[in-house]
Design a protein around this motif. Sequence first.
Motif, short mmCIF file in Angstrom:
data_model
loop_
_atom_site.label_atom_id
_atom_site.label_comp_id
_atom_site.label_asym_id
_atom_site.label_seq_id
_atom_site.Cartn_x
_atom_site.Cartn_y
_atom_site.Cartn_z
N ALA A 21 -37.46 -9.18 -6.63
CA ALA A 21 -37.21 -8.11 -5.76
C ALA A 21 -36.99 -7.11 -6.47
N LYS A 32 -39.30 -3.26 -6.15
CA LYS A 32 -38.85 -2.22 -5.71
C LYS A 32 -39.25 -0.91 -6.60
N TYR A 81 -42.01 -14.61 -0.72
CA TYR A 81 -41.04 -13.64 -0.97
C TYR A 81 -41.79 -12.35 -1.51
N TYR A 119 -40.87 -8.87 0.02
CA TYR A 119 -40.28 -7.83 -0.86
C TYR A 119 -41.23 -6.57 -0.67
N GLU A 121 -40.06 -2.92 0.92
CA GLU A 121 -40.08 -1.77 0.18
C GLU A 121 -41.01 -0.71 0.56
#
Length: 267
Positions: free
Chosen positions: A69, A73, A118, A122, A126
């Motif tokens: 994650a 980001k 995932y 993510y 974001e």
Amino acid sequence: MKTFYANKVAVVTGGASGIGLAMTELMLGFGAVVIMADINETGLNAESARLEEQYPGKVFARKTDIGKADEVKALVDHAVEKGGRLDLMFNNAGLGLTKPIDQITMDDWKFAFDVNFYGALYGTLEARRVMRAQGGGGHIANTASGIAFAPMPLQAMYSATKAALHALTLSLRAECWDENIFLHSVIPGTVATPIFAGSRVPKGALKPEESARVILEKVKDNMRIVFVTSSDMDGAKNCNHPDLQPFMDDYFNHIAAARKAGNYTAM
Ligand code: NAD
């Protein structure tokens, strides 16, 4: 396409290879700024250096493991730093994950969901964070697969991760519509890329550029499900049709038998 993509800022995960690389090249040709991301640093650096020569100042590369994650980001923040904003997020990176059920460990399952589900989640969250903050909306295209509708035998992990991603994407499409953030579930067809690890590319597979062009066209047209091929569209209709269930059992049992015998190209 040029009018839509020119000067837009796009992130493409899995940008070093296959469909992601082809979407990157096409968007650069239409005048977009593209931030390519991939876990394969060597491939990423080689492709971005080649494209930088052709499109100076328009292409950026960021090594990213989408299963983490904090790295996703950082990727999205990097895109905004380089491009000034974010208009398009292509959560395209993914793994093929073909294994018989007896050979799949719990760690394999976790890894499969980390990357194929995932990773895109993510990227979606974001991108939405940035798109909401900039006030102008945008597009988030999540690459699922025809397997989300027609789960193939000996591909339980791939099927499960892509079905989950497809459901996530369509649910959020309605939830985010009034934010002018449009989500798309991308079903790219069968495409000749390294995901097949060389020998198993099925006959009639599309070239990455062919798939990428249709994806970009249908994202521009704000399609809910981006079907690249009519065969995936038929698969989606037939596999879930109540009247066709016995036929579907026959078909998938035939595929399972072929695959157990080592033939992964049987259709
Ligand atoms: P590809 O192998 O050519 O490209 C996938 C890229 O994702 C690679 O460059 C790889 O390094 C990258 N990647 C893998 N794990 C990553 C991670 N953790 N973080 C960042 N990058 C990572 O394959 P492709 O066929 O171009 O696949 C693109 C997408 O299309 C995938 O999501 C795949 O599941 C989907 N898809 C492909 C086909 C097909 O027939 N090729 C069909 C249906 C769906």
